[in-house]
Scaffold this active site. Structure first.
Site, mmCIF file in Angstrom:
data_model
loop_
_atom_site.group_PDB
_atom_site.id
_atom_site.type_symbol
_atom_site.label_atom_id
_atom_site.label_comp_id
_atom_site.label_asym_id
_atom_site.label_seq_id
_atom_site.Cartn_x
_atom_site.Cartn_y
_atom_site.Cartn_z
ATOM 1 N N ASP A 45 -1.354 5.734 0.833
ATOM 2 C CA ASP A 45 -0.395 5.927 -0.061
ATOM 3 C C ASP A 45 -0.675 7.363 -0.456
ATOM 4 O O ASP A 45 0.380 7.766 -1.341
ATOM 5 C CB ASP A 45 -0.871 5.060 -1.416
ATOM 6 C CG ASP A 45 -2.372 5.452 -1.730
ATOM 7 O OD1 ASP A 45 -3.007 6.217 -0.953
ATOM 8 O OD2 ASP A 45 -2.570 4.792 -2.850
ATOM 9 N N SER A 46 -1.072 8.401 0.142
ATOM 10 C CA SER A 46 -1.045 9.688 0.313
ATOM 11 C C SER A 46 0.258 10.065 0.580
ATOM 12 O O SER A 46 0.761 11.249 0.474
ATOM 13 C CB SER A 46 -2.088 10.477 0.964
ATOM 14 O OG SER A 46 -2.272 9.990 2.226
ATOM 15 N N ASP A 84 -2.233 1.317 3.329
ATOM 16 C CA ASP A 84 -2.766 1.201 2.087
ATOM 17 C C ASP A 84 -1.812 0.206 1.260
ATOM 18 O O ASP A 84 -0.601 0.303 1.220
ATOM 19 C CB ASP A 84 -2.438 2.583 1.346
ATOM 20 C CG ASP A 84 -3.756 3.300 1.503
ATOM 21 O OD1 ASP A 84 -4.800 2.765 1.764
ATOM 22 O OD2 ASP A 84 -3.935 4.451 1.278
ATOM 23 N N LYS A 113 -5.633 -1.352 3.562
ATOM 24 C CA LYS A 113 -6.956 -0.921 2.918
ATOM 25 C C LYS A 113 -6.715 -0.683 1.209
ATOM 26 O O LYS A 113 -5.309 -0.871 0.767
ATOM 27 C CB LYS A 113 -7.060 0.805 3.379
ATOM 28 C CG LYS A 113 -8.225 1.257 2.431
ATOM 29 C CD LYS A 113 -8.391 2.731 3.167
ATOM 30 C CE LYS A 113 -7.373 3.557 2.834
ATOM 31 N NZ LYS A 113 -7.186 4.048 1.498
ATOM 32 N N GLU A 115 -8.560 0.038 -2.727
ATOM 33 C CA GLU A 115 -9.730 0.823 -3.634
ATOM 34 C C GLU A 115 -10.392 0.090 -4.587
ATOM 35 O O GLU A 115 -9.961 -0.755 -5.059
ATOM 36 C CB GLU A 115 -9.136 2.034 -4.261
ATOM 37 C CG GLU A 115 -7.985 2.811 -3.060
ATOM 38 C CD GLU A 115 -7.763 4.168 -4.060
ATOM 39 O OE1 GLU A 115 -7.799 4.145 -5.050
ATOM 40 O OE2 GLU A 115 -6.658 4.819 -3.072
ATOM 41 N N GLU A 182 -14.595 8.358 0.156
ATOM 42 C CA GLU A 182 -13.864 9.684 -0.119
ATOM 43 C C GLU A 182 -14.576 10.665 -1.270
ATOM 44 O O GLU A 182 -15.138 9.908 -2.496
ATOM 45 C CB GLU A 182 -12.488 9.368 -0.478
ATOM 46 C CG GLU A 182 -11.809 10.651 -1.078
ATOM 47 C CD GLU A 182 -10.259 10.517 -1.289
ATOM 48 O OE1 GLU A 182 -9.830 9.288 -0.782
ATOM 49 O OE2 GLU A 182 -9.564 11.244 -1.601
#
Ligand code: KIV
Length: 289
Positions: A45-46, A84, A113, A115, A182
């Site tokens: 999502d970066s 993501d 992925k 978080e 991270e």
């Protein structure tokens, strides 16, 4: 011929040759990452910050992620393709999370992925029940930017480190096949790596991880405005791109582009009559060439 990398193959790399993961967001970056031989391509999502110009990752939607995932998937990479789950795609209930993850799988992702720590265990279980492999992500989790008060290194004291290790153990026990760490101190990452039986993949987490991940635009120097401490730049694509476009502009302005070899010509024996030449030279009806 490179072999297809799979979820079990990544899972089996615990303690072995370090895993290499790189982000990609479209067909060209996907091809570059795959031809370079990475193990995992992450459609992160970066993309929000690296490609779409947003200040944080909170702005991208499932549709955005599916769009970029599909572009990378069309290149049929040998690397495992992970996408993501964006912010708010797994926070409103497990059914919603499974539906959104399925959208990414249908776009070409082989795993997703997400978080967060132990509070994500019900979502991880539901995704695994739907046969969707899950990569965890702990530490500096960018989707929590407002709760963290910015992009800040996490787990800097013993009690926060304990929480992080427990979260990682909970994710691994829930069935995550690997965990991104991270923005955490290297010794905390080491404690996590030793506590879980799945590979840890670090970014700004030091050397004691089972693999490393960086954003493509940082590695290749396509992003040149910021250089976080944990990034090592291996290219200068932004500078190369500016130089290439500037050279093109100079050639156009000086009449050096295009040259004869870069132009199409009438076949031998075909001549234009005088009227058509005059029309083509001074405007009016198109010559049709
Ligand atoms: O979105 C992303 O690029 C990521 C990596 C930093 C792991 O999540």
């Amino acid at each position: 011929m490179a072999q297809q990398c799979t979820v079990p193959a990544v899972r089996a790399r615990k303690g072995g040759v370090p895993l290499v993961m790189v982000t990609a967001y479209d067909a060209p970056t996907g091809r570059i990452a795959d031809e370079a031989g990475v193990d995992v391509i992450l459609v992160g999502d970066s993309v929000a910050m690296a490609v779409l110009g947003y200040d944080d990752t909170l702005q991208v939607t499932v549709e955005d992620m599916a769009h970029h995932t599909a572009a990378v998937a069309r290149t049929k990479p040998h690397a495992l393709l992970v996408a993501d789950l964006p912010w708010m795609s797994y926070h409103l209930g497990v059914a919603d999370a499974v539906r959104n993850a399925a959208t990414l799988v249908r776009a070409g992702a082989q795993a997703v992925k997400l978080e967060g720590g132990r509070k994500r265990v019900p979502v991880v279980s539901a995704l695994l029940d739907a046969e969707i492999p899950v990569m965890g992500h702990l530490g500096l989790t960018p989707q929590s930017i407002h709760a963290m008060g910015g992009f800040k290194v996490q787990a800097k004291d013993a009690s926060a480190a304990r929480v992080l290790v427990d979260d990682a153990v909970a994710l691994a026990e829930a069935g995550c096949f690997s965990i991104v760490l991270e923005g955490v101190p290297d010794r905390v990452a080491r404690a996590v790596t030793e506590a879980v039986d799945v590979p840890t993949i670090g970014i700004g987490a030091g050397v004691w991880c089972d693999g490393q991940v960086l954003v493509f635009h940082d590695i290749a120097g396509l992003e040149d405005r910021v250089l976080p401490k944990f990034v090592r730049r291996y290219g200068s694509l932004k500078a190369d791109g500016v130089a290439a476009v500037a050279a093109f502009a100079a050639d156009v302005r000086a009449g050096r582009f295009p040259n004869d070899a870069e132009s199409y010509h009438l076949p031998d024996g075909v001549a234009l009559d005088d009227d058509l030449m005059i029309t083509a030279l001074y405007g009016g009806a198109a010559s049709g060439i």
